[in-house]
Design a protein around this motif. Structure first.
Motif, PDB file in Angstrom:
ATOM      1  N   GLY A  20      46.628  11.156  52.182  1.00  0.00           N
ATOM      2  CA  GLY A  20      45.418  10.706  51.524  1.00  0.00           C
ATOM      3  C   GLY A  20      45.537   9.254  51.082  1.00  0.00           C
ATOM      4  N   GLN A  21      46.760   8.776  50.954  1.00  0.00           N
ATOM      5  CA  GLN A  21      47.023   7.396  50.540  1.00  0.00           C
ATOM      6  C   GLN A  21      47.611   6.549  51.671  1.00  0.00           C
ATOM      7  OE1 GLN A  21      46.082   6.479  47.522  1.00  0.00           O
ATOM      8  NE2 GLN A  21      45.523   8.555  46.910  1.00  0.00           N
ATOM      9  N   ILE A  22      48.349   7.177  52.574  1.00  0.00           N
ATOM     10  CA  ILE A  22      48.966   6.462  53.700  1.00  0.00           C
ATOM     11  C   ILE A  22      48.482   7.133  54.991  1.00  0.00           C
ATOM     12  CG2 ILE A  22      51.127   5.733  54.756  1.00  0.00           C
ATOM     13  CD1 ILE A  22      52.509   6.229  52.072  1.00  0.00           C
ATOM     14  N   PRO A  23      47.811   6.409  55.888  1.00  0.00           N
ATOM     15  CA  PRO A  23      47.330   7.003  57.143  1.00  0.00           C
ATOM     16  C   PRO A  23      48.472   7.652  57.929  1.00  0.00           C
ATOM     17  CG  PRO A  23      46.364   4.845  56.821  1.00  0.00           C
ATOM     18  CD  PRO A  23      47.423   4.992  55.759  1.00  0.00           C
ATOM     19  N   PRO A  24      48.164   8.679  58.737  1.00  0.00           N
ATOM     20  CA  PRO A  24      49.206   9.451  59.426  1.00  0.00           C
ATOM     21  C   PRO A  24      50.162   8.641  60.295  1.00  0.00           C
ATOM     22  CG  PRO A  24      47.116  10.602  59.546  1.00  0.00           C
ATOM     23  CD  PRO A  24      46.828   9.271  58.946  1.00  0.00           C
ATOM     24  N   PHE A  27      52.449   6.457  58.223  1.00  0.00           N
ATOM     25  CA  PHE A  27      53.312   7.378  57.484  1.00  0.00           C
ATOM     26  C   PHE A  27      54.460   7.867  58.370  1.00  0.00           C
ATOM     27  CE2 PHE A  27      54.336  11.754  56.184  1.00  0.00           C
ATOM     28  CZ  PHE A  27      54.656  11.568  54.847  1.00  0.00           C
ATOM     29  N   THR A  28      54.128   8.273  59.590  1.00  0.00           N
ATOM     30  CA  THR A  28      55.145   8.762  60.517  1.00  0.00           C
ATOM     31  C   THR A  28      56.087   7.643  60.939  1.00  0.00           C
ATOM     32  OG1 THR A  28      53.594  10.423  61.351  1.00  0.00           O
ATOM     33  CG2 THR A  28      55.509   9.930  62.726  1.00  0.00           C
ATOM     34  N   ALA A  29      55.545   6.466  61.181  1.00  0.00           N
ATOM     35  CA  ALA A  29      56.374   5.329  61.610  1.00  0.00           C
ATOM     36  C   ALA A  29      57.399   4.959  60.550  1.00  0.00           C
ATOM     37  CB  ALA A  29      55.486   4.129  61.920  1.00  0.00           C
ATOM     38  N   VAL A  30      56.977   4.886  59.306  1.00  0.00           N
ATOM     39  CA  VAL A  30      57.884   4.493  58.226  1.00  0.00           C
ATOM     40  C   VAL A  30      58.961   5.541  58.008  1.00  0.00           C
ATOM     41  CG1 VAL A  30      58.049   4.031  55.746  1.00  0.00           C
ATOM     42  CG2 VAL A  30      56.194   3.025  57.077  1.00  0.00           C
ATOM     43  N   ARG A  31      58.582   6.812  58.011  1.00  0.00           N
ATOM     44  CA  ARG A  31      59.585   7.846  57.742  1.00  0.00           C
ATOM     45  C   ARG A  31      60.625   7.931  58.860  1.00  0.00           C
ATOM     46  NH1 ARG A  31      57.402  13.310  59.827  1.00  0.00           N
ATOM     47  NH2 ARG A  31      58.882  14.319  58.432  1.00  0.00           N
ATOM     48  N   PHE A  32      60.231   7.692  60.106  1.00  0.00           N
ATOM     49  CA  PHE A  32      61.204   7.722  61.191  1.00  0.00           C
ATOM     50  C   PHE A  32      62.104   6.491  61.162  1.00  0.00           C
ATOM     51  CE2 PHE A  32      59.306  11.417  63.015  1.00  0.00           C
ATOM     52  CZ  PHE A  32      60.251  11.917  63.890  1.00  0.00           C
ATOM     53  N   ALA A  33      61.546   5.345  60.786  1.00  0.00           N
ATOM     54  CA  ALA A  33      62.369   4.141  60.680  1.00  0.00           C
ATOM     55  C   ALA A  33      63.420   4.304  59.587  1.00  0.00           C
ATOM     56  CB  ALA A  33      61.481   2.933  60.391  1.00  0.00           C
ATOM     57  N   ILE A  34      62.999   4.839  58.430  1.00  0.00           N
ATOM     58  CA  ILE A  34      63.941   5.054  57.328  1.00  0.00           C
ATOM     59  C   ILE A  34      64.961   6.123  57.695  1.00  0.00           C
ATOM     60  CG2 ILE A  34      64.163   5.839  54.939  1.00  0.00           C
ATOM     61  CD1 ILE A  34      61.392   4.668  54.409  1.00  0.00           C
ATOM     62  N   ALA A  35      64.506   7.214  58.315  1.00  0.00           N
ATOM     63  CA  ALA A  35      65.409   8.301  58.700  1.00  0.00           C
ATOM     64  C   ALA A  35      66.463   7.817  59.682  1.00  0.00           C
ATOM     65  CB  ALA A  35      64.613   9.458  59.298  1.00  0.00           C
ATOM     66  N   SER A  36      66.072   6.957  60.614  1.00  0.00           N
ATOM     67  CA  SER A  36      67.028   6.421  61.593  1.00  0.00           C
ATOM     68  C   SER A  36      68.145   5.661  60.896  1.00  0.00           C
ATOM     69  CB  SER A  36      66.313   5.507  62.590  1.00  0.00           C
ATOM     70  OG  SER A  36      65.368   6.224  63.361  1.00  0.00           O
ATOM     71  N   MET A  37      67.781   4.832  59.918  1.00  0.00           N
ATOM     72  CA  MET A  37      68.789   4.059  59.185  1.00  0.00           C
ATOM     73  C   MET A  37      69.696   4.968  58.357  1.00  0.00           C
ATOM     74  SD  MET A  37      66.781   0.592  57.986  1.00  0.00           S
ATOM     75  CE  MET A  37      65.397   1.450  57.240  1.00  0.00           C
ATOM     76  N   LEU A  38      69.101   5.959  57.688  1.00  0.00           N
ATOM     77  CA  LEU A  38      69.888   6.885  56.868  1.00  0.00           C
ATOM     78  C   LEU A  38      70.880   7.675  57.723  1.00  0.00           C
ATOM     79  CD1 LEU A  38      67.198   8.345  54.415  1.00  0.00           C
ATOM     80  CD2 LEU A  38      69.035   6.738  53.872  1.00  0.00           C
ATOM     81  N   LEU A  39      70.402   8.192  58.849  1.00  0.00           N
ATOM     82  CA  LEU A  39      71.260   8.972  59.729  1.00  0.00           C
ATOM     83  C   LEU A  39      72.400   8.128  60.289  1.00  0.00           C
ATOM     84  CD1 LEU A  39      68.522  11.023  61.595  1.00  0.00           C
ATOM     85  CD2 LEU A  39      70.386  11.997  60.236  1.00  0.00           C
ATOM     86  N   TRP A  40      72.103   6.883  60.670  1.00  0.00           N
ATOM     87  CA  TRP A  40      73.134   6.002  61.212  1.00  0.00           C
ATOM     88  C   TRP A  40      74.212   5.739  60.168  1.00  0.00           C
ATOM     89  CZ3 TRP A  40      74.854   0.995  60.082  1.00  0.00           C
ATOM     90  CH2 TRP A  40      75.687   0.417  61.054  1.00  0.00           C
ATOM     91  N   ILE A  76      50.017  14.622  65.776  1.00  0.00           N
ATOM     92  CA  ILE A  76      49.179  13.892  64.822  1.00  0.00           C
ATOM     93  C   ILE A  76      47.791  13.619  65.399  1.00  0.00           C
ATOM     94  CG2 ILE A  76      48.904  11.671  63.646  1.00  0.00           C
ATOM     95  CD1 ILE A  76      51.940  11.631  63.309  1.00  0.00           C
ATOM     96  N   LEU A  77      47.734  13.139  66.649  1.00  0.00           N
ATOM     97  CA  LEU A  77      46.443  12.860  67.276  1.00  0.00           C
ATOM     98  C   LEU A  77      45.666  14.147  67.521  1.00  0.00           C
ATOM     99  CD1 LEU A  77      47.486  10.064  69.800  1.00  0.00           C
ATOM    100  CD2 LEU A  77      46.333   9.801  67.593  1.00  0.00           C
ATOM    101  N   GLY A  78      46.390  15.216  67.853  1.00  0.00           N
ATOM    102  CA  GLY A  78      45.729  16.502  68.016  1.00  0.00           C
ATOM    103  C   GLY A  78      45.122  16.988  66.720  1.00  0.00           C
ATOM    104  N   LEU A  79      45.869  16.849  65.632  1.00  0.00           N
ATOM    105  CA  LEU A  79      45.384  17.280  64.319  1.00  0.00           C
ATOM    106  C   LEU A  79      44.159  16.469  63.900  1.00  0.00           C
ATOM    107  CD1 LEU A  79      45.894  19.126  61.885  1.00  0.00           C
ATOM    108  CD2 LEU A  79      47.402  17.356  60.962  1.00  0.00           C
TER     109      LEU A  79
END
Length: 286
Positions: A20-24, A27-40, A76-79
């Motif tokens: 509702g505050q961050i478009p899908p 939102f998905t792009a940022v979380r995957f970018a952060i997750a990639s760094m955390l996992l590495w 996401i596009l399907g939803l």
């Protein structure tokens, strides 16, 4: 896997509050970018440098694109072009699709007990979701087809994990596949990221982002990948039936959605289906 179901079930309500505050797409792009760094970072600390045979890396990259980039975009596009109920109902076919493909490709033997368990779980999910009102129509057909593609992408990703060498850890698999899937998602979300006023995003949305990244993406993906490598794609996928049940309970608590009596019947069938496949697994290991 029950922990994964809890994390992903709660994530539906958490993500609904966040987008509702961050478009899908951003939102998905940022979380995957952060997750990639955390996992590495976690991988370097716990297992050392990211050294794998070239053939294994290529396979993981393909799985990352299919299971992360393509799956997330089609979902996401399907939803965006169908109803949340339609999307949930189509995604609930995941255990059946994985079982059919796994059996057809000779990756796993699907016993009668497992078949009954998957059937009961799928029917239970249908009851839980149908109470919200399913409505397939000409207006939703584009989104419905994209969601079907999302199911096929995740099924392909799950079955593809079975072809990996046994010595590759679930953390290493999750790290490489997440990093491989992130660039496409970042490119898709970049226009929205540039337009968004990030300083106006409230703390609740950032908290939801943190949950969706750390728990729903990093922790849950590691556990999912480990389960597939340990007990197989079919027995892992059947736990997906529990996710809508947890999601309904979370929506009741977080969003105040009303609980329908049919959801109770569906819950019993879901639990029975999972226990049936679990019983088979126990007898095999014994």
């Amino acid at each position: 896997m029950l922990l994964v179901c809890l994390i992903w079930g709660v994530n539906f309500g958490v993500t609904k509050l966040a987008i509702g505050q961050i478009p899908p797409l951003p939102f998905t792009a940022v979380r995957f970018a952060i997750a990639s760094m955390l996992l590495w970072i976690v991988l370097r600390i716990t297992e050392g440098p990211l050294a794998l045979p070239a053939a294994t890396v290529r396979r993981l990259v393909v799985l990352g694109v299919v299971g992360n980039t393509l799956y997330q975009l089609t979902f996401i596009l399907g939803l965006a072009h169908t109803t949340a109920t339609n999307s949930s109902l189509l995604l609930s076919t995941m255990p059946t699709v994985v079982a059919l493909f796994s059996g057809a490709l000779g990756l796993e033997r699907i016993s009668a007990r497992m078949g009954w368990g998957i059937a009961l779980g799928t029917i239970g999910v249908g009851l839980v979701i149908a109470t919200r009102g399913v409505g397939f129509s000409v207006g939703t057909v584009g989104g419905d087809l994209l969601t079907v593609l999302a199911v096929l992408c995740w099924a392909g990703y799950t079955l593809g994990l079975r072809s990996l060498p046994s010595g590759v850890s679930s953390l290493r698999v999750t790290t490489v596949t997440t990093m491989a899937g992130a660039p496409g998602l970042v490119l898709a979300g970049l226009p929205g990221m540039v337009r968004l006023n990030w300083s106006a995003v409230p703390r609740t949305a950032w908290a939801a982002m943190a949950y969706a990244t750390i728990f729903s993406l990093v922790v849950a993906y590691i556990l999912w990948n480990r389960s597939v490598q340990t007990v197989g794609g079919t027995r892992t996928a059947v736990y997906m039936c529990v996710v809508p049940l947890v999601a309904s309970a979370a929506a009741w608590v977080l969003l105040g959605e009303r609980v329908h009596p049919l959801q109770g019947i569906g819950a019993v069938l879901i639990i029975a289906g999972v226990l049936l496949t679990r019983k088979r697994e126990t007898s095999l290991s014994g």
